[in-house]
Design a protein around this motif. Structure first.
Motif, PDB file in Angstrom:
ATOM      1  N   SER A  77       3.637  11.846   0.252  1.00  0.00           N
ATOM      2  CA  SER A  77       2.515  12.526  -0.407  1.00  0.00           C
ATOM      3  C   SER A  77       1.896  11.671  -1.499  1.00  0.00           C
ATOM      4  CB  SER A  77       2.988  13.859  -1.012  1.00  0.00           C
ATOM      5  OG  SER A  77       4.034  13.641  -1.958  1.00  0.00           O
ATOM      6  N   GLU A  78       2.652  10.691  -2.008  1.00  0.00           N
ATOM      7  CA  GLU A  78       2.112   9.815  -3.049  1.00  0.00           C
ATOM      8  C   GLU A  78       0.958   8.976  -2.491  1.00  0.00           C
ATOM      9  OE1 GLU A  78       6.044  11.050  -4.340  1.00  0.00           O
ATOM     10  OE2 GLU A  78       5.277  10.227  -2.455  1.00  0.00           O
ATOM     11  N   ALA A  79       0.005   8.665  -3.348  1.00  0.00           N
ATOM     12  CA  ALA A  79      -1.112   7.801  -2.947  1.00  0.00           C
ATOM     13  C   ALA A  79      -0.644   6.353  -3.004  1.00  0.00           C
ATOM     14  CB  ALA A  79      -2.304   8.017  -3.868  1.00  0.00           C
ATOM     15  N   LEU A  80      -0.457   5.744  -1.830  1.00  0.00           N
ATOM     16  CA  LEU A  80       0.018   4.370  -1.740  1.00  0.00           C
ATOM     17  C   LEU A  80      -1.083   3.466  -1.212  1.00  0.00           C
ATOM     18  CD1 LEU A  80       3.547   4.980  -0.178  1.00  0.00           C
ATOM     19  CD2 LEU A  80       2.965   4.689  -2.592  1.00  0.00           C
ATOM     20  N   PHE A  81      -1.025   2.215  -1.621  1.00  0.00           N
ATOM     21  CA  PHE A  81      -2.027   1.220  -1.255  1.00  0.00           C
ATOM     22  C   PHE A  81      -1.264   0.032  -0.690  1.00  0.00           C
ATOM     23  CE2 PHE A  81      -4.988  -2.242  -2.440  1.00  0.00           C
ATOM     24  CZ  PHE A  81      -6.176  -1.723  -1.969  1.00  0.00           C
ATOM     25  N   TRP A  82      -1.359  -0.186   0.621  1.00  0.00           N
ATOM     26  CA  TRP A  82      -0.532  -1.212   1.273  1.00  0.00           C
ATOM     27  C   TRP A  82      -1.157  -2.598   1.124  1.00  0.00           C
ATOM     28  CZ3 TRP A  82      -1.404   3.624   3.266  1.00  0.00           C
ATOM     29  CH2 TRP A  82      -0.265   4.405   3.532  1.00  0.00           C
ATOM     30  N   VAL A  83      -0.342  -3.574   0.774  1.00  0.00           N
ATOM     31  CA  VAL A  83      -0.790  -4.964   0.669  1.00  0.00           C
ATOM     32  C   VAL A  83       0.092  -5.824   1.554  1.00  0.00           C
ATOM     33  CG1 VAL A  83      -1.097  -6.952  -0.850  1.00  0.00           C
ATOM     34  CG2 VAL A  83      -1.560  -4.649  -1.706  1.00  0.00           C
ATOM     35  N   GLY A  84      -0.503  -6.487   2.600  1.00  0.00           N
ATOM     36  CA  GLY A  84       0.289  -7.372   3.437  1.00  0.00           C
ATOM     37  C   GLY A  84       1.592  -6.704   3.841  1.00  0.00           C
ATOM     38  N   SER A  85       2.401  -7.429   4.524  1.00  0.00           N
ATOM     39  CA  SER A  85       2.041  -8.622   5.276  1.00  0.00           C
ATOM     40  C   SER A  85       1.406  -8.234   6.597  1.00  0.00           C
ATOM     41  CB  SER A  85       3.319  -9.426   5.549  1.00  0.00           C
ATOM     42  OG  SER A  85       4.199  -8.631   6.326  1.00  0.00           O
ATOM     43  N   GLY A  86       1.013  -9.250   7.394  1.00  0.00           N
ATOM     44  CA  GLY A  86       0.469  -8.949   8.709  1.00  0.00           C
ATOM     45  C   GLY A  86       1.446  -8.146   9.556  1.00  0.00           C
ATOM     46  N   GLY A  87       2.738  -8.430   9.380  1.00  0.00           N
ATOM     47  CA  GLY A  87       3.748  -7.693  10.127  1.00  0.00           C
ATOM     48  C   GLY A  87       3.754  -6.219   9.781  1.00  0.00           C
TER      49      GLY A  87
END
Length: 313
Positions: A77-87
């Motif tokens: 439920s938390e607002a998360l912001f994904w950064v990398g990796s390509g995998g």
């Protein structure tokens, strides 16, 4: 890596240090945390978020680690912001149900006709040895025209006396509907810190002729960002992957004259020697109706990443 040494001479490749330089507080999650069960992992990530830390650096070693991270974080439920990796981007993109609506919209858009003879521009801002080899294979197998723009001219941009001639020269090739390989040259004054400046100037050279293109292949993240920004493309919707980390997409906000423009992006010092040629052949030989095979990811395929969003540029 060689890429890091080229762009960041003398700097340590430490995520915590770089994020701290940007004013972000960080926390670390070791790989064992990914193997303690979904509920435990979610609780640990939620605790970091509640603590006020702004960036969580997660270690992962296997594809299963990344899949676990993707499955857990997309359900939180938390607002998360994904950064990398390509995998990590690949595992998120592969989760069932997340992209069904977009896939249907992509199919509808791709079914519309486009100009199959519009030229493809291959824009290369990266000066890495990997890009050199990729360009060499592209020239050899595709036999297309190549122009290498002197960096001294790009540094001065419109102030340089040769600027009008270079802009006209690029336009003349594109006007013949021939595909063009356009590169930034290198000289003794080269400084890695000027990459964004040179890429912005290169994009300004191309911008008046962009409307005639049917496809763009941009290698070097700064180059891709500069070109798309110059023509008002703020986001790209990924529709397929040509090879690992080489994504093809369509602009979400394309000009009215280019509703079917396809864009391939990849990191500069990345991919096989075949990558640029494969991207060019894809744009030339794959009908728009087939360009919806899946959603790819662009960037490193490494496993060490932090939560954040995937930027195709």
């Amino acid at each position: 890596t060689d890429t890091w040494k080229l762009d960041n001479p003398g700097r340590a490749a430490d995520l915590h240090a770089m994020l701290a330089e940007a004013g972000l507080s960080t926390a670390q999650l070791e790989v064992d945390a990914l193997r303690e069960g979904a509920d435990t992992l979610a609780a640990r990530i939620a605790a970091v978020a509640a603590s006020g830390k702004q960036a969580l650096v997660v270690d992962a070693e296997t594809r299963q680690d990344l899949l676990t991270l993707a499955q857990v974080t997309t359900q939180m439920s938390e607002a998360l912001f994904w950064v990398g990796s390509g995998g990590l981007a690949r595992e998120i993109a592969g989760l069932a149900g997340l992209f069904d609506a977009r896939a249907a919209a992509q199919t509808q858009c791709a079914s519309q006709p486009r100009d199959e003879n519009a030229p493809v521009l291959i824009l290369v801002g990266s000066l890495s040895a990997v890009s050199d080899r990729q360009c060499a294979m592209l020239r050899e197998r595709a036999g297309m025209a190549e122009l290498t723009v002197p960096p001294a001219m790009l540094r001065d941009a419109e102030r340089h006396p040769d600027w009008p001639a270079w802009r006209a020269r690029i336009g003349e090739v594109i006007a013949t509907r021939a595909d063009l390989l356009l590169r930034i040259g290198r000289d003794d004054a080269f400084d890695p810190a000027e990459g964004a400046l040179l890429s912005t100037a290169l994009a300004a050279l191309v911008e008046p002729h962009f409307g005639a293109l049917g496809g763009l292949i941009a290698t070097g993240g700064e180059t891709a960002r500069a070109m798309l920004s110059a023509v008002g493309v703020g986001s790209v919707e990924l529709i397929a992957e040509i090879e690992a980390g080489v994504a093809v997409g369509k602009p979400v906000d394309a000009r009215a004259s280019q509703p079917h423009l396809r864009i391939v992006t990849k990191a500069g010092a990345f991919g096989t020697d075949h990558a640029l040629f494969a991207a060019w052949r894809y744009l030339r030989e794959t009908p728009a109706t087939s360009a919806v095979a899946g959603i790819g990811s662009n960037g490193s395929n490494g496993s060490n990443g932090a939560h954040g969003s995937h930027d195709p540029a």
